[in-house]
Design a protein around this motif. Sequence first.
Motif, PDB file in Angstrom:
ATOM      1  N   ASN A 198       9.123  10.936  -0.282  1.00  0.00           N
ATOM      2  CA  ASN A 198       8.472  10.808   0.842  1.00  0.00           C
ATOM      3  C   ASN A 198       7.843   9.606   0.972  1.00  0.00           C
ATOM      4  OD1 ASN A 198       8.937  13.449   2.421  1.00  0.00           O
ATOM      5  ND2 ASN A 198       7.922  14.458   0.669  1.00  0.00           N
ATOM      6  N   VAL A 199       7.864   8.728   1.867  1.00  0.00           N
ATOM      7  CA  VAL A 199       7.434   7.526   1.796  1.00  0.00           C
ATOM      8  C   VAL A 199       6.226   7.032   2.921  1.00  0.00           C
ATOM      9  CG1 VAL A 199       8.022   5.056   1.568  1.00  0.00           C
ATOM     10  CG2 VAL A 199       9.595   6.739   1.062  1.00  0.00           C
ATOM     11  N   LYS A 200       5.349   6.298   2.644  1.00  0.00           N
ATOM     12  CA  LYS A 200       4.330   6.024   3.643  1.00  0.00           C
ATOM     13  C   LYS A 200       4.145   4.513   3.397  1.00  0.00           C
ATOM     14  CE  LYS A 200       0.254   7.198   6.094  1.00  0.00           C
ATOM     15  NZ  LYS A 200      -1.011   8.139   6.113  1.00  0.00           N
ATOM     16  N   VAL A 201       4.077   3.615   4.148  1.00  0.00           N
ATOM     17  CA  VAL A 201       4.201   2.100   3.920  1.00  0.00           C
ATOM     18  C   VAL A 201       3.053   1.480   4.962  1.00  0.00           C
ATOM     19  CG1 VAL A 201       5.175  -0.220   3.639  1.00  0.00           C
ATOM     20  CG2 VAL A 201       6.447   1.964   3.042  1.00  0.00           C
ATOM     21  N   ALA A 202       2.065   0.771   4.612  1.00  0.00           N
ATOM     22  CA  ALA A 202       1.095   0.370   5.674  1.00  0.00           C
ATOM     23  C   ALA A 202       1.603  -1.088   5.994  1.00  0.00           C
ATOM     24  CB  ALA A 202      -0.218  -0.208   4.919  1.00  0.00           C
ATOM     25  N   GLY A 221       0.798  -1.190   0.056  1.00  0.00           N
ATOM     26  CA  GLY A 221       0.180   0.044   0.176  1.00  0.00           C
ATOM     27  C   GLY A 221       0.820   1.325   0.038  1.00  0.00           C
ATOM     28  N   LEU A 222       1.870   1.135  -0.782  1.00  0.00           N
ATOM     29  CA  LEU A 222       2.940   2.339  -0.768  1.00  0.00           C
ATOM     30  C   LEU A 222       2.582   3.488  -1.231  1.00  0.00           C
ATOM     31  CD1 LEU A 222       6.197   2.274  -0.154  1.00  0.00           C
ATOM     32  CD2 LEU A 222       6.350   2.033  -2.792  1.00  0.00           C
ATOM     33  N   SER A 228       1.272   2.709  10.101  1.00  0.00           N
ATOM     34  CA  SER A 228       2.129   2.833   8.885  1.00  0.00           C
ATOM     35  C   SER A 228       3.446   3.441   9.340  1.00  0.00           C
ATOM     36  CB  SER A 228       1.516   3.882   7.936  1.00  0.00           C
ATOM     37  OG  SER A 228       1.204   4.930   8.559  1.00  0.00           O
ATOM     38  N   VAL A 229       4.251   3.191   8.521  1.00  0.00           N
ATOM     39  CA  VAL A 229       5.671   3.645   8.823  1.00  0.00           C
ATOM     40  C   VAL A 229       6.048   4.843   7.624  1.00  0.00           C
ATOM     41  CG1 VAL A 229       8.149   3.016   8.732  1.00  0.00           C
ATOM     42  CG2 VAL A 229       6.560   1.510   9.824  1.00  0.00           C
ATOM     43  N   SER A 230       6.607   5.847   8.067  1.00  0.00           N
ATOM     44  CA  SER A 230       6.950   7.003   6.941  1.00  0.00           C
ATOM     45  C   SER A 230       8.264   7.391   6.975  1.00  0.00           C
ATOM     46  CB  SER A 230       6.032   8.110   7.461  1.00  0.00           C
ATOM     47  OG  SER A 230       4.776   7.909   7.518  1.00  0.00           O
ATOM     48  N   GLY A 231       8.753   7.792   5.933  1.00  0.00           N
ATOM     49  CA  GLY A 231      10.119   8.271   5.900  1.00  0.00           C
ATOM     50  C   GLY A 231      10.568   9.292   4.913  1.00  0.00           C
ATOM     51  N   ALA A 232      11.533   9.877   4.814  1.00  0.00           N
ATOM     52  CA  ALA A 232      11.949  11.064   3.807  1.00  0.00           C
ATOM     53  C   ALA A 232      13.294  10.437   3.091  1.00  0.00           C
ATOM     54  CB  ALA A 232      12.155  12.393   4.310  1.00  0.00           C
ATOM     55  N   LEU A 233      13.516  10.162   1.948  1.00  0.00           N
ATOM     56  CA  LEU A 233      14.530   9.608   1.212  1.00  0.00           C
ATOM     57  C   LEU A 233      15.194  10.665   0.441  1.00  0.00           C
ATOM     58  CD1 LEU A 233      13.245   6.062   0.324  1.00  0.00           C
ATOM     59  CD2 LEU A 233      13.959   6.906   2.432  1.00  0.00           C
ATOM     60  N   ARG A 234      16.386  11.106   0.732  1.00  0.00           N
ATOM     61  CA  ARG A 234      17.001  12.096  -0.248  1.00  0.00           C
ATOM     62  C   ARG A 234      17.685  11.060  -1.262  1.00  0.00           C
ATOM     63  NH1 ARG A 234      18.192  16.861   1.967  1.00  0.00           N
ATOM     64  NH2 ARG A 234      19.007  17.324  -0.128  1.00  0.00           N
ATOM     65  N   LEU A 235      17.310  11.452  -2.584  1.00  0.00           N
ATOM     66  CA  LEU A 235      17.902  10.755  -3.787  1.00  0.00           C
ATOM     67  C   LEU A 235      19.186  11.401  -4.217  1.00  0.00           C
ATOM     68  CD1 LEU A 235      14.566  10.085  -5.571  1.00  0.00           C
ATOM     69  CD2 LEU A 235      15.788   8.801  -3.597  1.00  0.00           C
TER      70      LEU A 235
END
Length: 304
Positions: free
Chosen positions: A286-290, A273-274, A297-304
């Motif tokens: 910005n990521v949110k995973v169920a 459920g990304l 849910s778990v959230s995160g901010a990934l720098r690319l």
Amino acid sequence: MSMSSAGSARSPQPRVSGAQALTVPRAPRLRGRPPFGYRASRGPGGTGHAVVPDEGAAVVVRRIFDEYLDGRGLQDIAEGLTADGIPSPSARGCRAGDRTPAWSKGTVRSILVNPRYAAGDGRANGLAPIVPADVRDRVTELFEARRTPSGSSRPSERTYVLRGLVRCTWCNRLMQGTRNNGEHYYRCRVPGGFDRAGQAEHPRNVYLREQAAVGALVSWLGRVWTPARVMRLTGHDFSATEVRHAVHHVGVRLHALPEVPGEEHAALFRSLGLHLAYTNTSRTLNVKVAIGSEGPSVSGALRL
């Protein structure tokens, strides 16, 4: 000079009203339902009907032609229009509150092959053009070039791992898959004529490289996707067997993923459920995973 000779020397000119002077060339009369992108309108003087461009739908027609020339497939274009909530031609006449019918691959194709959108010079049907003739000609050439030769097998459609999952933070629209220099990208493009009210800073194109996004996602999930770490991040007690099993199962699938992004990655991300949102100015995803069907849910901010 007699009255008769005066009349012959200066014949009275017919009077032309302003409305008549502005209707050259005359809009074609309505015969059946207008094609998508046009609408019926009262003719001069309020009598009869004429066919004139419907600018709201004409913008959509131009978007379809532009995206096809940019390398988008018919199904990709249809999914993008549906995801953006744009009513399809079959939605015309639906009552308010009815579910808007989705765009289909066939509907997109029927628009691209319809010659009436560029036939505004009077040689065909006299409709005011929506698409420039050179754009229509390039689309026709592309259709011919992509036609599969008789007896050969059709190439398999490329997999966009994050299709339908990543949105642009400028406008919250879904970013669409496209190829650039042989690589997969996701792009948010503001089409010509699109209403940019409240989005004055939105770049014309926002690009996200798939390889970079998928690599960062897999790496982040590998770090956080254990029962202990997930429990710390969410503050939830994972004594429930169902949730612990879900976390473990995803961890096993992560370790089995091949290096090259493909359908295995897409299936895993869909099962989670990304939700993704990309900001190009900071190159942040910005990521949110169920977790499980009813878990947190778990959230995160990934720098690319």
